[in-house]
Motif scaffolding. Sequence first.
Motif, PDB file in Angstrom:
ATOM      1  N   ILE A  83       5.252 -22.290 -37.951  1.00 43.25           N
ATOM      2  CA  ILE A  83       6.122 -21.628 -38.938  1.00 43.25           C
ATOM      3  C   ILE A  83       5.749 -22.069 -40.352  1.00 43.25           C
ATOM      4  CG2 ILE A  83       8.513 -21.539 -39.812  1.00 43.25           C
ATOM      5  CD1 ILE A  83       9.436 -21.508 -36.868  1.00 43.25           C
ATOM      6  N   HIS A  88       5.622 -19.964 -43.878  1.00 41.60           N
ATOM      7  CA  HIS A  88       6.003 -20.498 -45.198  1.00 41.60           C
ATOM      8  C   HIS A  88       4.860 -20.297 -46.195  1.00 41.60           C
ATOM      9  CE1 HIS A  88       9.526 -23.310 -43.873  1.00 41.60           C
ATOM     10  NE2 HIS A  88       9.613 -22.105 -43.371  1.00 41.60           N
ATOM     11  N   PHE A 135      12.856 -23.132 -47.934  1.00 42.36           N
ATOM     12  CA  PHE A 135      11.676 -23.658 -47.235  1.00 42.36           C
ATOM     13  C   PHE A 135      11.591 -25.176 -47.419  1.00 42.36           C
ATOM     14  CE2 PHE A 135       8.959 -19.494 -47.605  1.00 42.36           C
ATOM     15  CZ  PHE A 135       9.861 -18.852 -46.790  1.00 42.36           C
ATOM     16  N   GLU A 138      13.967 -26.870 -45.073  1.00 42.63           N
ATOM     17  CA  GLU A 138      13.456 -26.866 -43.695  1.00 42.63           C
ATOM     18  C   GLU A 138      12.336 -27.899 -43.532  1.00 42.63           C
ATOM     19  OE1 GLU A 138      14.450 -22.317 -42.240  1.00 42.63           O
ATOM     20  OE2 GLU A 138      12.454 -22.709 -43.062  1.00 42.63           O
ATOM     21  N   PHE A 143      13.415 -29.618 -40.275  1.00 44.59           N
ATOM     22  CA  PHE A 143      12.348 -29.624 -39.274  1.00 44.59           C
ATOM     23  C   PHE A 143      11.967 -31.046 -38.840  1.00 44.59           C
ATOM     24  CE2 PHE A 143      10.545 -25.120 -40.439  1.00 44.59           C
ATOM     25  CZ  PHE A 143      11.713 -24.552 -39.962  1.00 44.59           C
ATOM     26  N   HIS A 205       9.504 -14.185 -39.249  1.00 41.71           N
ATOM     27  CA  HIS A 205       9.757 -15.597 -39.557  1.00 41.71           C
ATOM     28  C   HIS A 205      11.213 -15.967 -39.212  1.00 41.71           C
ATOM     29  CE1 HIS A 205       9.693 -18.577 -43.257  1.00 41.71           C
ATOM     30  NE2 HIS A 205      10.262 -19.136 -42.220  1.00 41.71           N
ATOM     31  N   GLU A 209      12.911 -18.393 -36.150  1.00 45.84           N
ATOM     32  CA  GLU A 209      13.812 -19.531 -36.374  1.00 45.84           C
ATOM     33  C   GLU A 209      15.172 -19.292 -35.714  1.00 45.84           C
ATOM     34  OE1 GLU A 209      13.706 -20.219 -40.621  1.00 45.84           O
ATOM     35  OE2 GLU A 209      11.666 -21.004 -40.514  1.00 45.84           O
TER      36      GLU A 209
HETATM   37 FE   LIG Z   1      11.302 -21.036 -42.363  1.00 46.87          FE
END
Ligand SMILES: [Fe+2]
Length: 216
Positions: A83, A88, A135, A138, A143, A205, A209
Amino acid sequence: MINKNMTIEEAVKDNPNIIEKLEQVGIDYCCGGSAPLEDAISEIGFDPDSFINILNNIEKPVELDSKLEEVLKLDTDKLIDYIISVHHKKDLELIEEIDKSLRKVIKAHYINHGDNLKDIYQVFLLIKADLIPHFAAEEEIDFPKLKRGEKLDFSTLIAEHEKVGSLLERIKNLTNDFKLPEDACATYSKSYELLKELSDDLKTHIFLENNELFTR
Ligand SMILES: [Fe+2]
Ligand SMILES: [Fe+2]
């Protein structure tokens, strides 16, 4: 085989090739992916049985050709890396390109299309302002926690996805579904192409998620 009791996301996971058809009729498969398929079909005024029949007649992707099917099989660490390195990266690059391109179009076509271009640019900037910190959150916070196996509350990220989803819908309306005005130049056309590419990429995307990574 897709059936009436599936949610939209289950149907897309069964056959990612149906995405094009869903887009065409306006069924939201990314932010609205958890809704029952039957309800979504009824809402747009189609008969669920015959529409599901149409979906089941769409050929499933050949294993190797199907990017999405492959990606869905990745383990959580690899899916996160995918991802970040694919979506991104691509979305941020597109955002910079669109910004440059739209600014040229605004100047060149202000006399005939100023009001519409101003609206498009303002909505685009809202998307940009949402996505850059999204982003970062994340990549820097959520993440890494997921990689460590921590349980997370995804409600903020999901709400941000929904907001971007509705801004993309506004772009679609403002550009008349990416239809160019007759006097459009090459840069105008390029800007619409890039906006459509961003919109398509963000949908995949967000789908990955919301419906895969966050539900594991
Ligand atoms: Fe994302
Ligand atoms: Fe996200």
